[in-house]
Scaffold this motif. Structure first.
Motif: not given
Ligand code: SF4
Ligand code: SF4
Length: 447
Positions: A37-61
Motif C-alpha cells: 500500500d505504500n506504493c504510489y506507482k511512481c515507476s522509479t523501481c522499473d526505471t532502475n531495473c536492469p532486466v526490464a531495461e533490456v528485456d521488453d517481456e519482463f514486467p518489472g519490479p
C-alpha cells in the motif's frame, strides 16, 4: 509473462476487506500489505531495473512487488512466472522512494511460485536446485580439485551442462582451489592474534572457501595487521542463491545454522565480518525480512562488510597513507556490485585505495554487471545477462586500467568473461599494501 496475469490495479479491495496473505503459514506476522500500500506507482523501481531495461517481456519490479500482491489479495491469483526472470539484483529495493519492501515481496513470490507452480520433475527445478545449493556440490568438487577442474574445463562438459541441465555452455566453470580456506586455516593453527578487545567472526561464504581462498587469507592478514583476533565459525551458504531461485526452505535451513553460530560468536564478543557483498547483504537485510530465529536481528545489526568495518573502527586510510603495492598491481577498473550499492557501500573502495601511492581505482559506473549470482548461468538468461553487462564492459575498457576490481564473486566472473581482464578483490590490494604480497606472506607464515 503469461497473458492471464498482466499487471492491473483494477478491483483492488479496500482496507476493510483485507485478508492477510499466508505465503508461509508458520510466519503469521509476515503481512506484506503495508509495503504494497505504500506504493504510489511512481515507476522509479522499473526505471532502475536492469532486466526490464533490456528485456521488453519482463514486467518489472512494480508488477513483481506491489501489483502482484494486490492481485493476490483480490482473488488469490497465481504468482506470475515472470518472477523467475528477476535476477535479485535488489536495485529496485534501494531505488524505491517509498520504502516498499520489493525484494522481500519478490523472494516470497518466487518461493510461492516454485512451491505451487513449478514442476518438481522439470529440468528447470533441478537445475535451479543445483545452482542454489553450491555449498553441497562444492565439497565434492574440491575433494579432487585438479581432476574436477580438468573435467569441468572440457568443452564436452560445458556442452553437456547446457543440453542436459540448461546451464549455459558460454561460460567457463570457476576452478576449485587445491586447498580450501578452511583447510588452510586449520593447517595454520587458526588465529595468530589473541585479543579480547578486538575480535571478529569471519563469514567467508562458499566461494572464498572453495574457489578463492586468497581473498579469505587476505582478510585474515589485513585484520591481524590491525590486531584483531579472528574466529572462523561453522557456517552454511548465506542463502543468496537460494533466495534468487525461490528455494526458501533451503535458505531457511542455512540461515538457521548461520544465525545460531554467528549469535554465539557475538556472545564471545565478536562482530561479524563478510568479504562477499552478497553474503553481508543477505545476513543484514534478507534474514530479518524473512526469518525470525532467535538472534536474527542482533546478528543482522552486527554484521559488516570487511572494508566498511575497518573504515569505521580503524584509521584505514591513515594506515594506507604512504604505502604502495609494488609491481603486484597497477590501476584498477572498479565495479561496485549491486548488493554493495544496496548497503550504501558503492563509493568506499575508490576512496580507500586512493590513499595507496601509485594506485588508482577507476569507478566504471553504476550499471549492473548482469550476472547476478546464478541468473547469468542459466541458458535462457545468458544473452540478457550479457546485454545488461555491456555498459560495464565498455566502461572497463575505457578506463585506464587492465585489472578489474570488485567484491562480488559472480560480478568478478562476469567482468572476466566480458573483458578478459584479470579480476581481484579489494582485500587483496589492502593485503599487498599493508602486509606484503600474498606470495611473500605465504612464505613467511610457513617458514
Ligand atoms: S519505486 Fe516504490 S513507490 Fe514507486 S512504483 Fe516502485 S514500488 Fe511503487
Ligand atoms: S531485483 Fe533487480 S531484476 Fe529483480 S525486479 Fe528488482 S531491479 Fe529488476
Amino acid at each position: 509473462m503469461s497473458d492471464a496475469h498482466q499487471p492491473t490495479d483494477n478491483g483492488v479491495q479496500g482496507d476493510d476487506d483485507f485478508e492477510p496473505i499466508q505465503v508461509f503459514p508458520e510466519a503469521e506476522e509476515m503481512d506484506l500489505r503495508p509495503g504494497a500500500d505504500n506504493c504510489y506507482k511512481c515507476s522509479t523501481c522499473d526505471t532502475n531495473c536492469p532486466v526490464a531495461e533490456v528485456d521488453d517481456e519482463f514486467p518489472g519490479p512494480k508488477f513483481q512487488g506491489p501489483e502482484q500482491w494486490r492481485l493476490k489479495r483480490q482473488d488469490d491469483h497465481d504468482i506470475d512466472d515472470s518472477v523467475m526472470k528477476c535476477s535479485n539484483c535488489m536495485r529496485c529495493d534501494s531505488a524505491c522512494p517509498s520504502e516498499v519492501p520489493l525484494s522481500q515481496m519478490h523472494n516470497t513470490a518466487r518461493a510461492e511460485y516454485v512451491e505451487e507452480n513449478m514442476s518438481k520433475f522439470s529440468r528447470e527445478y533441478w537445475r535451479n536446485r543445483m545452482l542454489a545449493n553450491y555449498r553441497r556440490l562444492a565439497p565434492l568438487g574440491s575433494m579432487f580439485p585438479r581432476t574436477t577442474n580438468f573435467v569441468m574445463g572440457l568443452s564436452a562438459t560445458q556442452w553437456l551442462g547446457e543440453k542436459v541441465l540448461g546451464i549455459t555452455g558460454e561460460r567457463e566453470f570457476p576452478e576449485f582451489a587445491t586447498e580450501t580456506f578452511r583447510e588452510w586455516w586449520t593447517a595454520r593453527g587458526g588465529a595468530k592474534v589473541e585479543n579480547d578487545e578486538k575480535r571478529i567472526a569471519y563469514f567467508h561464504g562458499c566461494y572464498a572457501n572453495y574457489n578463492t581462498p586468497e581473498v579469505a587469507k587476505a582478510l585474515v592478514r589485513v585484520y591481524e595487521h590491525f590486531g584483531y583476533e579472528i574466529m572462523v565459525p561453522d557456517q552454511h551458504c548465506s542463502g543468496t542463491p537460494m533466495f534468487a531461485n525461490g528455494m526458501l526452505e533451503d535458505a531457511r535451513r542455512s540461515a538457521e545454522t548461520n544465525v545460531r553460530e554467528l549469535a554465539a560468536a557475538l556472545e564471545d564478543g565478536a562482530d561479524i565480518i563478510a568479504s562477499c557483498s552478497s553474503c553481508s547483504m543477505s545476513i543484514r537485510q534478507e534474514y530479518p525480512e524473512l526469518f525470525d530465529f532467535e538472534g536474527t536481528e542482533e546478528v543482522a545489526a552486527n554484521t559488516w562488510d570487511a572494508v566498511e568495518y575497518l573504515r569505521v573502527n580503524e584509521d584505514l586510510e591513515g594506515e594506507l597513507d604512504g604505502t604502495s603495492v609494488g609491481d603486484e598491481f597497477d590501476d584498477f577498473a572498479y565495479h561496485a556490485p549491486c548488493h554493495a550499492r544496496n548497503q550504501g557501500l558503492d563509493g568506499q573502495t575508490v576512496e580507500v585505495l586512493d590513499a595507496i601511492d601509485g594506485v588508482d581505482a577507476h569507478d566504471v559506473g553504476d550499471s549492473c554487471s548482469g550476472i547476478s549470482g546464478t541468473y547469468g548461468w542459466k541458458e535462457e538468461n545468458y544473452e540478457t545477462s550479457m546485454k545488461i553487462g555491456a555498459e560495464m564492459f565498455e566502461h572497463m575498457e575505457d578506463a585506464e586500467a587492465t585489472t578489474g576490481l570488485t567484491e562480488c564473486p559472480t560480478c568478478s566472473m562476469q567482468m572476466e568473461h566480458g573483458t578478459g581482464y584479470e579480476i581481484t578483490h579489494t582485500l587483496e590490494v589492502l593485503e599487498a599494501a599493508l602486509v606484503g604480497s600474498a606470495a611473500e606472506t605465504d612464505a613467511q607464515e610457513w617458514s
